[in-house]
Design a protein around this motif. Structure first.
Motif, PDB file in Angstrom:
ATOM      1  N   GLY A  56       0.825  -1.189   0.000  1.00 52.42           N
ATOM      2  CA  GLY A  56       0.000   0.000   0.000  1.00 52.42           C
ATOM      3  C   GLY A  56       0.866   1.249   0.000  1.00 52.42           C
ATOM      4  N   LYS A  57       0.273   2.361   0.382  1.00 52.05           N
ATOM      5  CA  LYS A  57       0.995   3.632   0.366  1.00 52.05           C
ATOM      6  C   LYS A  57       1.994   3.689   1.520  1.00 52.05           C
ATOM      7  CE  LYS A  57       0.224   8.572   0.223  1.00 52.05           C
ATOM      8  NZ  LYS A  57      -0.746   9.644   0.324  1.00 52.05           N
ATOM      9  N   ARG A  58       3.219   4.070   1.213  1.00 55.83           N
ATOM     10  CA  ARG A  58       4.261   4.148   2.230  1.00 55.83           C
ATOM     11  C   ARG A  58       4.067   5.393   3.076  1.00 55.83           C
ATOM     12  NH1 ARG A  58       9.748   2.173   2.812  1.00 55.83           N
ATOM     13  NH2 ARG A  58      10.906   3.699   3.999  1.00 55.83           N
ATOM     14  N   LYS A  59       4.226   5.252   4.394  1.00 57.59           N
ATOM     15  CA  LYS A  59       4.075   6.382   5.299  1.00 57.59           C
ATOM     16  C   LYS A  59       5.357   7.211   5.297  1.00 57.59           C
ATOM     17  CE  LYS A  59       1.170   3.699   8.355  1.00 57.59           C
ATOM     18  NZ  LYS A  59       1.047   3.079   9.646  1.00 57.59           N
ATOM     19  N   ILE A  60       5.204   8.511   5.417  1.00 62.34           N
ATOM     20  CA  ILE A  60       6.373   9.386   5.453  1.00 62.34           C
ATOM     21  C   ILE A  60       6.663   9.756   6.901  1.00 62.34           C
ATOM     22  CG2 ILE A  60       7.360  11.053   3.852  1.00 62.34           C
ATOM     23  CD1 ILE A  60       4.524  11.949   3.228  1.00 62.34           C
ATOM     24  N   CYS A  61       7.933   9.936   7.199  1.00 67.63           N
ATOM     25  CA  CYS A  61       8.343  10.294   8.551  1.00 67.63           C
ATOM     26  C   CYS A  61       7.829  11.697   8.879  1.00 67.63           C
ATOM     27  CB  CYS A  61       9.861  10.225   8.673  1.00 67.63           C
ATOM     28  SG  CYS A  61      10.472  10.687  10.296  1.00 67.63           S
ATOM     29  N   HIS A  62       7.123  11.812   9.983  1.00 67.21           N
ATOM     30  CA  HIS A  62       6.550  13.089  10.428  1.00 67.21           C
ATOM     31  C   HIS A  62       7.651  14.119  10.679  1.00 67.21           C
ATOM     32  CE1 HIS A  62       4.215  15.922  12.846  1.00 67.21           C
ATOM     33  NE2 HIS A  62       5.076  15.764  13.830  1.00 67.21           N
ATOM     34  N   PHE A  63       8.770  13.680  11.231  1.00 66.39           N
ATOM     35  CA  PHE A  63       9.859  14.595  11.579  1.00 66.39           C
ATOM     36  C   PHE A  63      10.649  15.022  10.350  1.00 66.39           C
ATOM     37  CE2 PHE A  63       9.048  11.954  15.321  1.00 66.39           C
ATOM     38  CZ  PHE A  63       8.732  12.939  16.224  1.00 66.39           C
ATOM     39  N   CYS A  64      10.869  14.111   9.403  1.00 61.92           N
ATOM     40  CA  CYS A  64      11.581  14.467   8.170  1.00 61.92           C
ATOM     41  C   CYS A  64      10.748  15.435   7.330  1.00 61.92           C
ATOM     42  CB  CYS A  64      11.900  13.211   7.357  1.00 61.92           C
ATOM     43  SG  CYS A  64      13.155  12.164   8.087  1.00 61.92           S
ATOM     44  N   LYS A  65       9.429  15.221   7.328  1.00 55.66           N
ATOM     45  CA  LYS A  65       8.540  16.084   6.550  1.00 55.66           C
ATOM     46  C   LYS A  65       8.572  17.517   7.074  1.00 55.66           C
ATOM     47  CE  LYS A  65       4.154  16.006   7.187  1.00 55.66           C
ATOM     48  NZ  LYS A  65       2.771  15.566   7.358  1.00 55.66           N
ATOM     49  N   ASP A  66       8.597  17.669   8.402  1.00 55.82           N
ATOM     50  CA  ASP A  66       8.626  18.995   9.014  1.00 55.82           C
ATOM     51  C   ASP A  66      10.046  19.520   9.233  1.00 55.82           C
ATOM     52  OD1 ASP A  66       5.898  18.857   9.060  1.00 55.82           O
ATOM     53  OD2 ASP A  66       5.781  18.224  11.153  1.00 55.82           O
ATOM     54  N   LYS A  67      11.046  18.756   8.755  1.00 55.16           N
ATOM     55  CA  LYS A  67      12.462  19.128   8.874  1.00 55.16           C
ATOM     56  C   LYS A  67      12.870  19.348  10.336  1.00 55.16           C
ATOM     57  CE  LYS A  67      13.144  20.987   4.259  1.00 55.16           C
ATOM     58  NZ  LYS A  67      11.957  20.509   3.624  1.00 55.16           N
ATOM     59  N   ILE A  68      12.410  18.464  11.218  1.00 53.89           N
ATOM     60  CA  ILE A  68      12.783  18.512  12.628  1.00 53.89           C
ATOM     61  C   ILE A  68      14.058  17.695  12.790  1.00 53.89           C
ATOM     62  CG2 ILE A  68      12.099  17.866  14.967  1.00 53.89           C
ATOM     63  CD1 ILE A  68       9.195  18.327  14.080  1.00 53.89           C
ATOM     64  N   ASP A  69      15.099  18.336  13.323  1.00 56.38           N
ATOM     65  CA  ASP A  69      16.403  17.683  13.421  1.00 56.38           C
ATOM     66  C   ASP A  69      16.486  16.768  14.635  1.00 56.38           C
ATOM     67  OD1 ASP A  69      19.001  17.214  12.518  1.00 56.38           O
ATOM     68  OD2 ASP A  69      19.810  18.653  13.976  1.00 56.38           O
ATOM     69  N   HIS A  70      15.931  17.202  15.769  1.00 63.02           N
ATOM     70  CA  HIS A  70      16.059  16.444  17.002  1.00 63.02           C
ATOM     71  C   HIS A  70      14.704  16.354  17.702  1.00 63.02           C
ATOM     72  CE1 HIS A  70      18.173  14.733  20.401  1.00 63.02           C
ATOM     73  NE2 HIS A  70      17.509  15.550  21.198  1.00 63.02           N
ATOM     74  N   VAL A  71      14.388  15.185  18.238  1.00 60.11           N
ATOM     75  CA  VAL A  71      13.132  14.977  18.957  1.00 60.11           C
ATOM     76  C   VAL A  71      13.344  15.368  20.416  1.00 60.11           C
ATOM     77  CG1 VAL A  71      11.369  13.303  19.593  1.00 60.11           C
ATOM     78  CG2 VAL A  71      12.556  13.088  17.415  1.00 60.11           C
ATOM     79  N   ASP A  72      12.484  16.248  20.920  1.00 59.65           N
ATOM     80  CA  ASP A  72      12.636  16.757  22.279  1.00 59.65           C
ATOM     81  C   ASP A  72      11.754  15.969  23.236  1.00 59.65           C
ATOM     82  OD1 ASP A  72      13.424  18.352  24.376  1.00 59.65           O
ATOM     83  OD2 ASP A  72      12.079  20.005  23.877  1.00 59.65           O
ATOM     84  N   TYR A  73      12.305  15.585  24.381  1.00 63.07           N
ATOM     85  CA  TYR A  73      11.537  14.806  25.358  1.00 63.07           C
ATOM     86  C   TYR A  73      10.482  15.649  26.058  1.00 63.07           C
ATOM     87  CZ  TYR A  73      14.189  16.849  29.254  1.00 63.07           C
ATOM     88  OH  TYR A  73      14.730  17.713  30.157  1.00 63.07           O
TER      89      TYR A  73
END
Length: 91
Positions: free
Chosen positions: A24-41
């Motif tokens: 089916g359709k491949r999901k895109i990374c939410h963080f790559c799409k929004d150009k987020i470099d680091h995930v904050d806790y």
């Protein structure tokens, strides 16, 4: 004498939606799409999307995150749990 396998018209292999061989359709990374470099806790609303109702960290297959960001999400969730920003259990 070897037994012959019965041939059937239905296949036992699992198929994707619509009966085709692709998943089916491949999901895109939410963080790559929004150009987020680091995930904050400390970003609790975003981290809650990656936790099941039972409190388990959802897999890449479910969330659609890339390998790099899924690893950062897991570390961020564990840090947020340690700081008591997120619960360990879903209950």
């Amino acid at each position: 004498m070897a037994r012959a396998r019965p041939t059937s018209k239905t296949s036992t292999k699992r198929r994707g939606p619509g009966g085709d061989k692709t998943g089916g359709k491949r999901k895109i990374c939410h963080f790559c799409k929004d150009k987020i470099d680091h995930v904050d806790y400390k970003d609790i609303p975003t981290l809650r999307k990656f936790i099941s109702d039972r409190g388990k960290i959802r897999s890449r297959r479910i969330t659609g995150a890339c390998r790099r960001h899924q690893n950062q999400v897991a570390v961020a969730i564990k840090r947020a749990r340690e700081m008591a920003l997120l619960p360990y259990t879903g209950g």
